[in-house]
Motif scaffolding. Structure first.
Motif, mmCIF file in Angstrom:
data_model
loop_
_atom_site.group_PDB
_atom_site.id
_atom_site.type_symbol
_atom_site.label_atom_id
_atom_site.label_comp_id
_atom_site.label_asym_id
_atom_site.label_seq_id
_atom_site.Cartn_x
_atom_site.Cartn_y
_atom_site.Cartn_z
ATOM 1 N N SER A 23 -18.768 -47.751 0.579
ATOM 2 C CA SER A 23 -18.561 -46.394 0.073
ATOM 3 C C SER A 23 -18.989 -45.445 1.178
ATOM 4 C CB SER A 23 -19.406 -46.144 -1.172
ATOM 5 O OG SER A 23 -18.884 -46.876 -2.254
ATOM 6 N N ILE A 24 -18.173 -44.419 1.400
ATOM 7 C CA ILE A 24 -18.480 -43.450 2.452
ATOM 8 C C ILE A 24 -18.335 -42.040 1.909
ATOM 9 C CG2 ILE A 24 -17.933 -44.924 4.427
ATOM 10 C CD1 ILE A 24 -15.152 -43.607 4.495
ATOM 11 N N SER A 25 -19.130 -41.152 2.455
ATOM 12 C CA SER A 25 -19.066 -39.749 2.051
ATOM 13 C C SER A 25 -19.466 -38.896 3.254
ATOM 14 C CB SER A 25 -19.985 -39.490 0.854
ATOM 15 O OG SER A 25 -21.308 -39.847 1.170
ATOM 16 N N ARG A 26 -19.556 -37.601 3.025
ATOM 17 C CA ARG A 26 -19.831 -36.655 4.105
ATOM 18 C C ARG A 26 -21.070 -37.083 4.904
ATOM 19 N NH1 ARG A 26 -19.225 -30.158 3.532
ATOM 20 N NH2 ARG A 26 -19.589 -29.748 5.716
ATOM 21 N N GLY A 27 -20.919 -37.073 6.204
ATOM 22 C CA GLY A 27 -22.003 -37.484 7.102
ATOM 23 C C GLY A 27 -21.810 -38.880 7.658
ATOM 24 N N ALA A 28 -20.948 -39.692 7.008
ATOM 25 C CA ALA A 28 -20.714 -41.059 7.486
ATOM 26 C C ALA A 28 -19.899 -41.030 8.773
ATOM 27 C CB ALA A 28 -19.985 -41.872 6.416
ATOM 28 N N ARG A 29 -20.048 -42.089 9.563
ATOM 29 C CA ARG A 29 -19.310 -42.218 10.823
ATOM 30 C C ARG A 29 -18.867 -43.661 10.997
ATOM 31 N NH1 ARG A 29 -20.527 -38.461 15.155
ATOM 32 N NH2 ARG A 29 -21.641 -36.684 14.309
ATOM 33 N N GLY A 30 -17.797 -43.846 11.744
ATOM 34 C CA GLY A 30 -17.385 -45.192 12.102
ATOM 35 C C GLY A 30 -15.970 -45.550 11.686
ATOM 36 N N ALA A 39 -5.567 -42.816 6.183
ATOM 37 C CA ALA A 39 -4.904 -43.018 4.892
ATOM 38 C C ALA A 39 -4.667 -41.711 4.141
ATOM 39 C CB ALA A 39 -5.723 -43.983 4.038
ATOM 40 N N VAL A 40 -5.581 -40.756 4.264
ATOM 41 C CA VAL A 40 -5.416 -39.491 3.532
ATOM 42 C C VAL A 40 -4.749 -38.415 4.379
ATOM 43 C CG1 VAL A 40 -7.321 -39.972 1.949
ATOM 44 C CG2 VAL A 40 -7.756 -38.615 4.010
ATOM 45 N N GLY A 41 -4.378 -38.748 5.611
ATOM 46 C CA GLY A 41 -3.576 -37.848 6.419
ATOM 47 C C GLY A 41 -4.303 -36.797 7.231
ATOM 48 N N VAL A 42 -5.520 -37.083 7.628
ATOM 49 C CA VAL A 42 -6.219 -36.152 8.526
ATOM 50 C C VAL A 42 -6.475 -36.851 9.860
ATOM 51 C CG1 VAL A 42 -7.286 -34.824 6.666
ATOM 52 C CG2 VAL A 42 -8.530 -36.729 7.651
ATOM 53 N N GLN A 43 -6.812 -36.068 10.868
ATOM 54 C CA GLN A 43 -7.089 -36.637 12.185
ATOM 55 C C GLN A 43 -8.208 -37.664 12.079
ATOM 56 O OE1 GLN A 43 -7.977 -33.825 15.263
ATOM 57 N NE2 GLN A 43 -8.541 -35.406 16.725
ATOM 58 N N ALA A 44 -7.936 -38.871 12.561
ATOM 59 C CA ALA A 44 -8.894 -39.967 12.455
ATOM 60 C C ALA A 44 -9.849 -39.950 13.639
ATOM 61 C CB ALA A 44 -8.170 -41.302 12.360
ATOM 62 N N GLY A 49 -16.477 -35.303 7.892
ATOM 63 C CA GLY A 49 -16.939 -33.924 7.786
ATOM 64 C C GLY A 49 -16.234 -33.193 6.654
ATOM 65 N N PRO A 50 -16.268 -31.862 6.660
ATOM 66 C CA PRO A 50 -15.703 -31.080 5.563
ATOM 67 C C PRO A 50 -14.189 -31.228 5.410
ATOM 68 C CG PRO A 50 -16.460 -29.637 7.338
ATOM 69 C CD PRO A 50 -16.931 -31.019 7.665
ATOM 70 N N VAL A 51 -13.466 -31.379 6.506
ATOM 71 C CA VAL A 51 -12.008 -31.547 6.414
ATOM 72 C C VAL A 51 -11.678 -32.858 5.710
ATOM 73 C CG1 VAL A 51 -9.880 -31.835 7.759
ATOM 74 C CG2 VAL A 51 -11.563 -30.104 8.432
ATOM 75 N N THR A 52 -12.365 -33.919 6.090
ATOM 76 C CA THR A 52 -12.151 -35.218 5.450
ATOM 77 C C THR A 52 -12.554 -35.158 3.982
ATOM 78 O OG1 THR A 52 -12.535 -36.335 7.556
ATOM 79 C CG2 THR A 52 -12.716 -37.681 5.563
ATOM 80 N N ALA A 53 -13.677 -34.513 3.687
ATOM 81 C CA ALA A 53 -14.134 -34.405 2.294
ATOM 82 C C ALA A 53 -13.082 -33.709 1.431
ATOM 83 C CB ALA A 53 -15.467 -33.657 2.231
ATOM 84 N N ARG A 54 -12.496 -32.625 1.936
ATOM 85 C CA ARG A 54 -11.455 -31.920 1.178
ATOM 86 C C ARG A 54 -10.215 -32.797 1.002
ATOM 87 N NH1 ARG A 54 -13.474 -27.592 4.158
ATOM 88 N NH2 ARG A 54 -11.860 -27.779 5.760
ATOM 89 N N ALA A 55 -9.823 -33.500 2.051
ATOM 90 C CA ALA A 55 -8.641 -34.360 1.971
ATOM 91 C C ALA A 55 -8.852 -35.507 0.991
ATOM 92 C CB ALA A 55 -8.283 -34.903 3.353
ATOM 93 N N SER A 69 -15.586 -36.440 -3.500
ATOM 94 C CA SER A 69 -15.132 -36.516 -2.107
ATOM 95 C C SER A 69 -15.663 -37.794 -1.455
ATOM 96 C CB SER A 69 -15.582 -35.280 -1.325
ATOM 97 O OG SER A 69 -16.985 -35.182 -1.324
ATOM 98 N N THR A 70 -16.041 -38.762 -2.276
ATOM 99 C CA THR A 70 -16.529 -40.050 -1.793
ATOM 100 C C THR A 70 -15.403 -41.079 -1.834
ATOM 101 O OG1 THR A 70 -18.771 -39.610 -2.555
ATOM 102 C CG2 THR A 70 -18.181 -41.917 -2.231
ATOM 103 N N VAL A 71 -15.292 -41.864 -0.777
ATOM 104 C CA VAL A 71 -14.363 -42.992 -0.770
ATOM 105 C C VAL A 71 -15.175 -44.196 -1.240
ATOM 106 C CG1 VAL A 71 -12.784 -44.394 0.594
ATOM 107 C CG2 VAL A 71 -13.096 -41.977 1.155
ATOM 108 N N ASP A 72 -14.953 -44.578 -2.491
ATOM 109 C CA ASP A 72 -15.699 -45.692 -3.091
ATOM 110 C C ASP A 72 -14.791 -46.910 -3.246
ATOM 111 O OD1 ASP A 72 -14.032 -44.915 -5.165
ATOM 112 O OD2 ASP A 72 -15.654 -44.222 -6.456
ATOM 113 N N GLY A 73 -15.307 -47.942 -3.874
ATOM 114 C CA GLY A 73 -14.531 -49.167 -4.052
ATOM 115 C C GLY A 73 -13.210 -48.948 -4.763
ATOM 116 N N ALA A 74 -13.201 -48.096 -5.785
ATOM 117 C CA ALA A 74 -11.967 -47.828 -6.525
ATOM 118 C C ALA A 74 -10.934 -47.161 -5.624
ATOM 119 C CB ALA A 74 -12.265 -46.956 -7.741
ATOM 120 N N MET A 75 -11.382 -46.236 -4.783
ATOM 121 C CA MET A 75 -10.429 -45.570 -3.898
ATOM 122 C C MET A 75 -9.940 -46.513 -2.811
ATOM 123 S SD MET A 75 -10.578 -41.906 -2.028
ATOM 124 C CE MET A 75 -9.291 -41.417 -0.873
#
Length: 86
Positions: A23-30, A39-44, A49-55, A69-75
């Motif tokens: 599971s990843i959320s704002r502040g994660a890296r890698g 997968a969500v269509g933003v610059q990889a 950060g905030p752009v990824t969280a919104r996407a 705005s968390t990418v968890d197991g279900a997502m």
């Protein structure tokens, strides 16, 4: 084939088990962040950060998932079944 090994094994070896993506959320890296970003269509860039969280939040809403705005197991599962992880 030699006498010791008359025929190849007809049963292939099983594939190694896959580790679940974290599971990843704002502040994660890698790499998991970069996969989600792609997968969500933003610059990889691998920085959640905030752009990824919104996407991510927008993607979850569009796919009738819980508001987050968390990418968890279900997502991860939904992204995989949609063919968006590669």
């Amino acid at each position: 084939f030699s006498a010791d090994y008359p025929k190849p094994n007809p049963n292939p070896c099983p594939a190694p088990p896959l580790r679940p993506l974290p599971s990843i959320s704002r502040g994660a890296r890698g790499l998991p962040v970069a996969l989600a970003q792609h997968a969500v269509g933003v610059q990889a860039d691998g920085i959640f950060g905030p752009v990824t969280a919104r996407a991510v939040a927008k993607w979850r809403k569009a796919h009738r998932m819980s508001s987050s705005s968390t990418v968890d197991g279900a997502m991860w599962s939904r992204l995989t079944s949609a063919g968006l992880l590669h």
